[in-house]
Scaffold this motif. Sequence first.
Motif, PDB file in Angstrom:
ATOM      1  N   SER A 237       0.814  -1.216   0.000  1.00 19.35           N
ATOM      2  CA  SER A 237       0.000   0.000   0.000  1.00 19.35           C
ATOM      3  C   SER A 237       0.850   1.270   0.000  1.00 19.35           C
ATOM      4  N   ALA A 238       2.005   1.214   0.660  1.00 20.95           N
ATOM      5  CA  ALA A 238       2.861   2.402   0.732  1.00 20.95           C
ATOM      6  C   ALA A 238       3.517   2.725  -0.605  1.00 20.95           C
ATOM      7  N   GLN A 239       3.476   1.790  -1.581  1.00 23.52           N
ATOM      8  CA  GLN A 239       4.094   2.019  -2.883  1.00 23.52           C
ATOM      9  C   GLN A 239       3.076   2.221  -4.002  1.00 23.52           C
ATOM     10  N   LEU A 240       1.807   2.336  -3.658  1.00 29.18           N
ATOM     11  CA  LEU A 240       0.795   2.539  -4.688  1.00 29.18           C
ATOM     12  C   LEU A 240       1.014   3.873  -5.391  1.00 29.18           C
ATOM     13  N   PRO A 241       0.941   3.906  -6.712  1.00 30.59           N
ATOM     14  CA  PRO A 241       1.262   5.143  -7.444  1.00 30.59           C
ATOM     15  C   PRO A 241       0.262   6.271  -7.218  1.00 30.59           C
ATOM     16  N   LEU A 258       3.032   8.803  -6.512  1.00 30.56           N
ATOM     17  CA  LEU A 258       4.321   8.254  -6.088  1.00 30.56           C
ATOM     18  C   LEU A 258       4.795   7.281  -7.160  1.00 30.56           C
ATOM     19  N   LEU A 259       5.906   7.604  -7.804  1.00 28.02           N
ATOM     20  CA  LEU A 259       6.444   6.765  -8.870  1.00 28.02           C
ATOM     21  C   LEU A 259       7.911   6.465  -8.582  1.00 28.02           C
ATOM     22  N   ALA A 260       8.272   5.184  -8.701  1.00 33.69           N
ATOM     23  CA  ALA A 260       9.658   4.750  -8.519  1.00 33.69           C
ATOM     24  C   ALA A 260      10.195   4.241  -9.851  1.00 33.69           C
ATOM     25  N   GLU A 266      20.161   2.216 -11.214  1.00 31.19           N
ATOM     26  CA  GLU A 266      19.965   3.640 -10.956  1.00 31.19           C
ATOM     27  C   GLU A 266      18.495   3.843 -10.606  1.00 31.19           C
ATOM     28  N   THR A 267      18.205   4.333  -9.395  1.00 30.70           N
ATOM     29  CA  THR A 267      16.835   4.424  -8.904  1.00 30.70           C
ATOM     30  C   THR A 267      16.475   5.872  -8.583  1.00 30.70           C
ATOM     31  N   ILE A 268      15.246   6.257  -8.974  1.00 29.06           N
ATOM     32  CA  ILE A 268      14.722   7.584  -8.671  1.00 29.06           C
ATOM     33  C   ILE A 268      13.314   7.420  -8.122  1.00 29.06           C
ATOM     34  N   ASN A 269      13.027   8.049  -6.990  1.00 24.64           N
ATOM     35  CA  ASN A 269      11.691   8.044  -6.398  1.00 24.64           C
ATOM     36  C   ASN A 269      11.133   9.462  -6.466  1.00 24.64           C
ATOM     37  N   LEU A 270       9.960   9.590  -7.065  1.00 25.83           N
ATOM     38  CA  LEU A 270       9.345  10.906  -7.223  1.00 25.83           C
ATOM     39  C   LEU A 270       7.979  10.931  -6.557  1.00 25.83           C
ATOM     40  N   SER A 271       7.738  11.978  -5.806  1.00 25.53           N
ATOM     41  CA  SER A 271       6.452  12.158  -5.136  1.00 25.53           C
ATOM     42  C   SER A 271       5.916  13.534  -5.485  1.00 25.53           C
ATOM     43  N   SER A 272       4.618  13.602  -5.823  1.00 27.17           N
ATOM     44  CA  SER A 272       4.021  14.869  -6.216  1.00 27.17           C
ATOM     45  C   SER A 272       2.585  14.940  -5.716  1.00 27.17           C
TER      46      SER A 272
END
Length: 280
Positions: A237-241, A258-260, A266-272
Amino acid sequence: MVTGNGFQTHKGFTLVELITVIIVLGVVSIGVTSFIRSGVQIFNDVSERDELLSQSRFVLERLNRELRSAVPNSARVAQTNGAQCIEFVPTMWATYYTRLPLTPSTIREVNIVELGDQNGQFSLASGDMAIVYPTDSADVYDAAEQKRRTILSCTDSEDGDCATNDSSEHLATLTVDGAFADVSPASRLYIVRNAVSYCVRDGGIFRHQTSIAQDQTVFGTGGTLMAENIINNLSVSAQLPFTIQNATLNRNSLIQILLAFELNDETINLSSDIHVPNVP
Protein backbone atom coordinates in the motif's frame (compact mmCIF):
# COMPACT_ATOMS: atom_id res chain seq x y z
CA MET A 1 80.93 -3.03 -37.68
CA VAL A 2 84.28 -4.88 -37.60
CA THR A 3 86.60 -4.49 -34.62
CA GLY A 4 90.36 -4.65 -34.63
CA ASN A 5 90.43 -8.30 -33.66
CA GLY A 6 88.18 -9.31 -36.55
CA PHE A 7 84.88 -9.80 -34.61
CA GLN A 8 81.67 -8.18 -35.89
CA THR A 9 79.33 -6.56 -33.27
CA HIS A 10 75.61 -5.49 -33.57
CA LYS A 11 73.74 -2.83 -31.56
CA GLY A 12 70.28 -3.78 -30.11
CA PHE A 13 68.19 -4.48 -26.96
CA THR A 14 68.97 -7.04 -24.38
CA LEU A 15 66.33 -9.49 -23.15
CA VAL A 16 66.17 -7.67 -19.81
CA GLU A 17 65.45 -4.38 -21.58
CA LEU A 18 62.67 -5.94 -23.65
CA ILE A 19 61.04 -7.48 -20.60
CA THR A 20 61.27 -4.15 -18.76
CA VAL A 21 59.62 -2.30 -21.64
CA ILE A 22 56.83 -4.88 -21.86
CA ILE A 23 56.15 -4.57 -18.12
CA VAL A 24 56.09 -0.77 -18.26
CA LEU A 25 53.74 -0.77 -21.28
CA GLY A 26 51.47 -3.26 -19.51
CA VAL A 27 51.25 -1.09 -16.39
CA VAL A 28 50.58 2.04 -18.46
CA SER A 29 47.93 0.29 -20.59
CA ILE A 30 46.16 -1.01 -17.47
CA GLY A 31 46.05 2.52 -16.04
CA VAL A 32 44.81 4.04 -19.30
CA THR A 33 42.17 1.29 -19.71
CA SER A 34 40.95 1.82 -16.16
CA PHE A 35 40.72 5.56 -16.74
CA ILE A 36 38.76 5.10 -19.99
CA ARG A 37 36.48 2.49 -18.40
CA SER A 38 35.79 4.82 -15.48
CA GLY A 39 34.96 7.68 -17.83
CA VAL A 40 32.65 5.50 -19.93
CA GLN A 41 30.91 4.22 -16.78
CA ILE A 42 30.38 7.77 -15.50
CA PHE A 43 28.95 8.77 -18.88
CA ASN A 44 26.60 5.77 -18.89
CA ASP A 45 25.45 6.48 -15.31
CA VAL A 46 24.76 10.13 -16.13
CA SER A 47 22.91 9.15 -19.32
CA GLU A 48 20.75 6.61 -17.48
CA ARG A 49 19.98 9.09 -14.69
CA ASP A 50 19.10 11.74 -17.27
CA GLU A 51 16.83 9.29 -19.10
CA LEU A 52 14.99 8.41 -15.89
CA LEU A 53 14.63 12.10 -14.98
CA SER A 54 13.32 12.94 -18.44
CA GLN A 55 10.72 10.18 -18.29
CA SER A 56 9.61 11.08 -14.78
CA ARG A 57 9.40 14.82 -15.51
CA PHE A 58 7.40 14.23 -18.67
CA VAL A 59 4.78 11.94 -17.14
CA LEU A 60 4.42 14.07 -13.99
CA GLU A 61 4.04 17.26 -16.01
CA ARG A 62 1.47 15.61 -18.28
CA LEU A 63 -0.48 14.27 -15.31
CA ASN A 64 -0.30 17.61 -13.55
CA ARG A 65 -1.67 19.53 -16.52
CA GLU A 66 -4.48 17.10 -17.23
CA LEU A 67 -5.58 16.60 -13.63
CA ARG A 68 -5.62 20.32 -12.87
CA SER A 69 -8.15 20.82 -15.68
CA ALA A 70 -10.30 17.84 -14.71
CA VAL A 71 -13.95 18.11 -13.73
CA PRO A 72 -14.12 18.47 -9.93
CA ASN A 73 -14.54 15.18 -8.06
CA SER A 74 -14.11 13.16 -11.24
CA ALA A 75 -10.86 11.47 -10.21
CA ARG A 76 -11.13 7.89 -8.97
CA VAL A 77 -8.70 5.01 -8.49
CA ALA A 78 -9.12 1.28 -9.07
CA GLN A 79 -6.70 -1.65 -8.88
CA THR A 80 -6.79 -5.26 -10.03
CA ASN A 81 -4.71 -7.89 -11.83
CA GLY A 82 -1.34 -6.24 -11.23
CA ALA A 83 -2.40 -2.78 -12.41
CA GLN A 84 -3.58 0.43 -10.77
CA CYS A 85 -5.39 3.14 -12.73
CA ILE A 86 -6.43 6.69 -11.97
CA GLU A 87 -9.37 7.88 -14.06
CA PHE A 88 -10.70 11.40 -14.49
CA VAL A 89 -12.82 13.45 -16.89
CA PRO A 90 -11.04 16.35 -18.63
CA THR A 91 -12.90 19.63 -18.96
CA MET A 92 -13.35 20.55 -22.62
CA TRP A 93 -14.91 23.90 -21.73
CA ALA A 94 -16.26 25.49 -18.56
CA THR A 95 -18.78 28.28 -18.31
CA TYR A 96 -21.60 29.75 -16.22
CA TYR A 97 -25.30 29.26 -16.72
CA THR A 98 -28.07 31.81 -16.24
CA ARG A 99 -30.95 29.34 -16.46
CA LEU A 100 -30.94 25.65 -15.58
CA PRO A 101 -33.93 23.26 -15.75
CA LEU A 102 -34.31 21.12 -12.63
CA THR A 103 -36.14 17.82 -12.35
CA PRO A 104 -39.03 17.19 -12.81
CA SER A 105 -39.19 20.10 -15.26
CA THR A 106 -39.81 19.24 -18.90
CA ILE A 107 -37.73 22.20 -20.10
CA ARG A 108 -34.60 21.10 -21.94
CA GLU A 109 -32.82 24.42 -22.59
CA VAL A 110 -29.87 25.71 -20.57
CA ASN A 111 -28.79 29.32 -21.02
CA ILE A 112 -25.02 29.71 -20.69
CA VAL A 113 -22.42 32.43 -21.15
CA GLU A 114 -21.36 31.99 -24.76
CA LEU A 115 -18.11 30.09 -25.19
CA GLY A 116 -17.48 30.77 -28.85
CA ASP A 117 -14.63 32.92 -30.14
CA GLN A 118 -13.63 34.41 -33.47
CA ASN A 119 -10.97 31.74 -33.96
CA GLY A 120 -13.60 29.01 -33.89
CA GLN A 121 -11.93 26.99 -31.16
CA PHE A 122 -15.24 26.12 -29.52
CA SER A 123 -16.90 23.26 -31.34
CA LEU A 124 -19.28 20.71 -29.89
CA ALA A 125 -19.09 17.10 -31.03
CA SER A 126 -21.83 14.50 -31.06
CA GLY A 127 -22.15 12.97 -27.62
CA ASP A 128 -20.67 15.88 -25.68
CA MET A 129 -22.19 16.27 -22.21
CA ALA A 130 -22.89 18.99 -19.65
CA ILE A 131 -22.18 18.41 -15.96
CA VAL A 132 -23.56 20.56 -13.15
CA TYR A 133 -22.60 20.37 -9.46
CA PRO A 134 -20.75 17.02 -9.21
CA THR A 135 -20.08 16.49 -5.50
CA ASP A 136 -18.61 12.99 -5.89
CA SER A 137 -17.43 10.67 -8.65
CA ALA A 138 -20.86 9.02 -8.99
CA ASP A 139 -22.31 12.37 -10.10
CA VAL A 140 -19.81 12.38 -12.97
CA TYR A 141 -19.91 8.76 -14.12
CA ASP A 142 -23.45 7.61 -13.27
CA ALA A 143 -26.06 9.20 -15.54
CA ALA A 144 -28.79 8.09 -13.12
CA GLU A 145 -27.60 10.79 -10.69
CA GLN A 146 -28.97 13.33 -13.19
CA LYS A 147 -25.94 15.59 -12.82
CA ARG A 148 -24.73 14.77 -16.36
CA ARG A 149 -26.79 15.40 -19.47
CA THR A 150 -26.06 14.84 -23.17
CA ILE A 151 -25.98 18.02 -25.25
CA LEU A 152 -28.25 17.77 -28.31
CA SER A 153 -27.56 21.18 -29.83
CA CYS A 154 -26.17 24.67 -29.19
CA THR A 155 -27.56 27.92 -30.61
CA ASP A 156 -27.19 31.65 -30.00
CA SER A 157 -29.50 34.61 -30.60
CA GLU A 158 -27.68 35.88 -33.70
CA ASP A 159 -26.67 33.44 -36.43
CA GLY A 160 -27.38 30.35 -34.36
CA ASP A 161 -23.75 29.26 -34.60
CA CYS A 162 -22.13 28.71 -31.21
CA ALA A 163 -18.70 28.50 -32.83
CA THR A 164 -18.55 32.30 -33.17
CA ASN A 165 -19.04 34.69 -30.28
CA ASP A 166 -21.39 37.13 -32.00
CA SER A 167 -24.39 37.21 -29.69
CA SER A 168 -25.11 40.74 -28.47
CA GLU A 169 -26.15 39.24 -25.14
CA HIS A 170 -23.09 36.95 -25.06
CA LEU A 171 -25.41 34.04 -24.27
CA ALA A 172 -25.98 30.68 -25.90
CA THR A 173 -28.59 27.99 -25.40
CA LEU A 174 -27.77 24.34 -24.90
CA THR A 175 -30.50 21.81 -25.59
CA VAL A 176 -29.95 18.75 -23.38
CA ASP A 177 -31.69 15.40 -23.04
CA GLY A 178 -33.09 16.02 -19.55
CA ALA A 179 -33.32 18.32 -16.55
CA PHE A 180 -30.65 18.42 -13.84
CA ALA A 181 -30.93 17.17 -10.26
CA ASP A 182 -29.38 20.20 -8.57
CA VAL A 183 -28.03 23.69 -9.09
CA SER A 184 -24.44 24.79 -8.65
CA PRO A 185 -23.84 27.39 -5.90
CA ALA A 186 -21.43 29.10 -8.32
CA SER A 187 -23.65 28.51 -11.41
CA ARG A 188 -20.85 26.49 -12.99
CA LEU A 189 -21.34 24.18 -15.97
CA TYR A 190 -18.71 21.84 -17.39
CA ILE A 191 -18.76 20.47 -20.94
CA VAL A 192 -17.04 17.08 -21.27
CA ARG A 193 -16.40 14.52 -23.97
CA ASN A 194 -14.56 11.47 -22.62
CA ALA A 195 -12.64 9.97 -19.72
CA VAL A 196 -8.89 9.51 -19.39
CA SER A 197 -7.08 6.79 -17.42
CA TYR A 198 -3.42 6.50 -16.47
CA CYS A 199 -2.52 2.90 -15.57
CA VAL A 200 0.68 1.62 -13.95
CA ARG A 201 1.41 -1.96 -15.03
CA ASP A 202 4.13 -4.14 -16.55
CA GLY A 203 6.88 -1.71 -15.54
CA GLY A 204 5.31 1.27 -17.30
CA ILE A 205 2.55 3.86 -17.17
CA PHE A 206 0.00 3.92 -19.99
CA ARG A 207 -2.61 6.50 -21.01
CA HIS A 208 -6.08 5.41 -22.13
CA GLN A 209 -8.92 7.54 -23.49
CA THR A 210 -12.41 6.07 -23.26
CA SER A 211 -16.07 6.95 -23.05
CA ILE A 212 -17.49 7.96 -19.67
CA ALA A 213 -18.88 4.86 -17.95
CA GLN A 214 -20.26 4.10 -14.51
CA ASP A 215 -17.82 1.24 -13.83
CA GLN A 216 -14.12 2.02 -13.92
CA THR A 217 -11.96 -0.09 -16.19
CA VAL A 218 -8.52 -1.23 -15.04
CA PHE A 219 -6.61 -1.74 -18.26
CA GLY A 220 -4.27 -4.72 -18.49
CA THR A 221 -3.22 -4.12 -22.10
CA GLY A 222 -3.10 -1.38 -24.71
CA GLY A 223 -2.85 2.34 -24.25
CA THR A 224 -0.13 4.85 -25.06
CA LEU A 225 3.15 4.30 -23.23
CA MET A 226 4.00 7.47 -21.30
CA ALA A 227 6.98 6.21 -19.26
CA GLU A 228 8.75 2.94 -18.50
CA ASN A 229 11.17 1.46 -15.96
CA ILE A 230 8.61 1.87 -13.15
CA ILE A 231 9.13 -0.51 -10.23
CA ASN A 232 6.27 0.33 -7.83
CA ASN A 233 5.18 -2.78 -5.92
CA LEU A 234 1.39 -2.67 -6.26
CA SER A 235 0.95 -5.26 -3.52
CA VAL A 236 2.37 -2.81 -0.95
CA SER A 237 0.00 0.00 0.00
CA ALA A 238 2.86 2.40 0.73
CA GLN A 239 4.09 2.02 -2.88
CA LEU A 240 0.80 2.54 -4.69
CA PRO A 241 1.26 5.14 -7.44
CA PHE A 242 -2.06 6.98 -7.00
CA THR A 243 -3.91 8.10 -3.87
CA ILE A 244 -6.84 10.52 -3.75
CA GLN A 245 -7.71 12.78 -0.83
CA ASN A 246 -11.28 13.86 -1.45
CA ALA A 247 -12.30 17.51 -1.26
CA THR A 248 -13.50 18.95 2.03
CA LEU A 249 -15.29 22.16 2.97
CA ASN A 250 -11.99 24.04 3.31
CA ARG A 251 -9.86 22.58 0.50
CA ASN A 252 -9.99 21.09 -2.98
CA SER A 253 -9.32 17.46 -3.70
CA LEU A 254 -5.68 16.36 -3.56
CA ILE A 255 -4.15 13.65 -5.73
CA GLN A 256 -0.90 12.14 -4.47
CA ILE A 257 1.40 10.51 -7.02
CA LEU A 258 4.32 8.25 -6.09
CA LEU A 259 6.44 6.77 -8.87
CA ALA A 260 9.66 4.75 -8.52
CA PHE A 261 11.94 4.43 -11.57
CA GLU A 262 14.92 2.10 -11.93
CA LEU A 263 17.37 1.52 -14.80
CA ASN A 264 20.54 -0.57 -14.39
CA ASP A 265 20.62 -0.11 -10.59
CA GLU A 266 19.97 3.64 -10.96
CA THR A 267 16.83 4.42 -8.90
CA ILE A 268 14.72 7.58 -8.67
CA ASN A 269 11.69 8.04 -6.40
CA LEU A 270 9.34 10.91 -7.22
CA SER A 271 6.45 12.16 -5.14
CA SER A 272 4.02 14.87 -6.22
CA ASP A 273 0.81 16.37 -4.83
CA ILE A 274 -1.61 17.75 -7.40
CA HIS A 275 -4.43 20.10 -6.43
CA VAL A 276 -7.57 20.06 -8.55
CA PRO A 277 -8.53 23.74 -8.36
CA ASN A 278 -11.92 23.47 -10.09
CA VAL A 279 -15.01 23.61 -7.89
CA PRO A 280 -18.56 22.39 -8.56
